[in-house]
Scaffold this active site. Structure first.
Site, short mmCIF file in Angstrom:
data_model
loop_
_atom_site.label_atom_id
_atom_site.label_comp_id
_atom_site.label_asym_id
_atom_site.label_seq_id
_atom_site.Cartn_x
_atom_site.Cartn_y
_atom_site.Cartn_z
N ASN A 166 0.81 -1.27 0.06
CA ASN A 166 -0.08 -0.01 0.02
C ASN A 166 0.83 1.31 0.07
O ASN A 166 1.61 1.63 0.85
CB ASN A 166 -0.72 -0.11 1.27
N HIS A 177 0.69 5.87 1.91
CA HIS A 177 1.64 6.63 3.05
C HIS A 177 2.54 7.66 2.40
O HIS A 177 3.13 8.74 2.82
CB HIS A 177 2.39 5.70 3.70
N HIS A 219 -5.70 3.49 -1.61
CA HIS A 219 -6.96 3.91 -1.20
C HIS A 219 -7.58 5.45 -1.45
O HIS A 219 -6.86 6.30 -0.92
CB HIS A 219 -6.94 3.50 0.51
N ARG A 230 -9.59 7.83 -0.88
CA ARG A 230 -10.55 8.37 -0.07
C ARG A 230 -11.69 9.41 -0.29
O ARG A 230 -11.02 10.19 -1.17
CB ARG A 230 -10.07 8.80 1.32
N ARG A 261 -7.47 12.76 0.79
CA ARG A 261 -6.45 13.10 1.88
C ARG A 261 -4.94 12.87 1.47
O ARG A 261 -3.99 13.20 1.92
CB ARG A 261 -6.86 12.79 3.36
N GLU A 313 -8.72 0.21 -3.07
CA GLU A 313 -9.41 0.38 -1.74
C GLU A 313 -10.50 1.52 -1.67
O GLU A 313 -10.05 2.48 -2.17
CB GLU A 313 -8.62 0.41 -0.53
N THR A 336 -8.01 2.77 8.29
CA THR A 336 -9.54 2.28 8.28
C THR A 336 -9.35 1.66 9.71
O THR A 336 -8.54 0.37 9.96
CB THR A 336 -9.31 1.33 7.18
N GLU A 358 -10.53 -9.84 2.88
CA GLU A 358 -9.25 -9.63 3.47
C GLU A 358 -9.76 -9.47 5.00
O GLU A 358 -10.44 -8.68 5.60
CB GLU A 358 -8.78 -8.15 2.82
N HIS A 362 -3.34 -5.08 7.63
CA HIS A 362 -3.70 -4.04 8.60
C HIS A 362 -2.67 -4.04 9.74
O HIS A 362 -2.97 -5.15 10.53
CB HIS A 362 -5.18 -3.78 8.92
N1 PXP Z 1 -5.68 -3.41 4.03
C1 PXP Z 1 -6.76 -2.48 4.00
C2 PXP Z 1 -7.88 -2.78 3.67
C3 PXP Z 1 -6.19 -1.13 4.49
O1 PXP Z 1 -7.38 -0.24 4.28
C4 PXP Z 1 -4.87 -0.84 5.10
C5 PXP Z 1 -4.60 0.47 5.36
O2 PXP Z 1 -4.60 1.41 4.01
C6 PXP Z 1 -4.04 -1.82 4.94
C7 PXP Z 1 -4.68 -3.23 4.38
C8 PXP Z 1 -2.63 -1.75 5.24
O3 PXP Z 1 -2.50 -1.41 6.75
P1 PXP Z 1 -1.12 -0.74 7.01
O4 PXP Z 1 -0.98 0.37 6.32
O5 PXP Z 1 -1.16 -0.74 8.54
O6 PXP Z 1 -0.04 -1.91 6.71
#
Ligand code: PXP
Length: 236
Positions: A6, A9, A42, A44, A48, A69, A100, A150, A189
């Site tokens: 992901n 960030h 993602h 949003r 953001r 996402e 999330t 997931e 997550h």
């Molecule tokens: N899976 C989903 C559905 C998420 O919303 C996120 C966070 O955006 C992640 C995985 C990844 O989480 P993390 O950034 O804590 O590794």
């Protein structure tokens, strides 16, 4: 087991100055060089971090799984139908949350989610639902036509000791139950370089979706190496 990285960030850092750097687009090839099997963003409602332009460019340049996402809103559905990512993961979205926070309440949003799955399937887009390790949500996800789930590992990731043991058992049981329901099963997550190993050992998991810990490590060691190190732990 696949690793989806992901890259939201990186966009968060860019948006801190509303400028052009660091560009999340440049992160995708580096993550892939490090072994990422997929790139996740993602989009949003409040934009953001990831912007529409990011998604459009990623669709053109990402040669591996592009996982979008999104919340179930008309705006997002129209975007997904137009862009056609390789996978849509439906997530709950709250405006004020930092990330999330929990899985989708499938029962509460059953009608909308089922409609969304139908619409996405019409465009040949597979759908995953981001849910808590809860039997009811898993069963319902299968019934309303989801291809995958997931399992939210956030609580497992945020606990220690005995509580973590309990949470680990919940995740493992959830994975097994989802497999019995003939769903493809992912997890994600809060996973990091210390807590990922046990999750990676759960048999039958299709993939892990990880963002924050990889990007955090990348600040110090570079993205390609950060992804490679995560992949090594997962496959060890
Ligand atoms: N899976 C989903 C559905 C998420 O919303 C996120 C966070 O955006 C992640 C995985 C990844 O989480 P993390 O950034 O804590 O590794």
């Amino acid at each position: 087991m696949i690793l989806g990285v992901n890259i939201d960030h990186i966009a968060t850092l860019r948006q801190a100055r509303r400028g052009i750097e660091p560009d999340p687009i440049l992160a995708a090839p580096l993550a892939i060089l490090g072994g990422a099997d997929g790139i996740t963003v993602h989009l949003r409602e409040d934009r953001r971090h990831i912007q529409d332009r990011d998604l459009e460019i990623l669709k053109r340049i990402v040669p591996v799984e592009l996982n979008l996402e999104m919340a179930v809103t008309e705006e997002m559905l129209l975007i997904a139908e137009k862009i056609k990512p390789d996978l849509v993961t439906i997530v709950p979205e709250k405006r004020m949350e930092l990330t999330t926070e929990g899985g989708l309440d499938v029962k509460k949003h059953k009608k909308n989610v089922m409609e969304a799955i139908k619409r996405l399937h019409r465009k040949d887009i597979p759908v995953s639902l981001f849910i808590n390790p809860d039997k009811g949500d898993i069963e319902l996800s299968g019934k309303i036509g989801s291809d995958m789930v997931e399992i939210h590992t956030g609580t497992y990731a945020n606990t220690k000791g005995k509580s973590q043991e309990k949470e680990f058992a919940r995740v493992k049981n959830a994975v097994n139950y989802a497999l019995e329901c003939r769903l493809l099963v992912n997890a994600g997550h809060g996973l990091n370089y210390f807590n990922v190993q046990r999750i990676a050992l759960i048999e039958g998991l299709r993939g892990l979706y990880i963002g924050h810990s990889i990007i955090s490590r990348a600040v110090f060691v570079g993205l390609e190496r950060a992804v490679r190190e995560m992949k090594q732990i997962i496959h060890r």
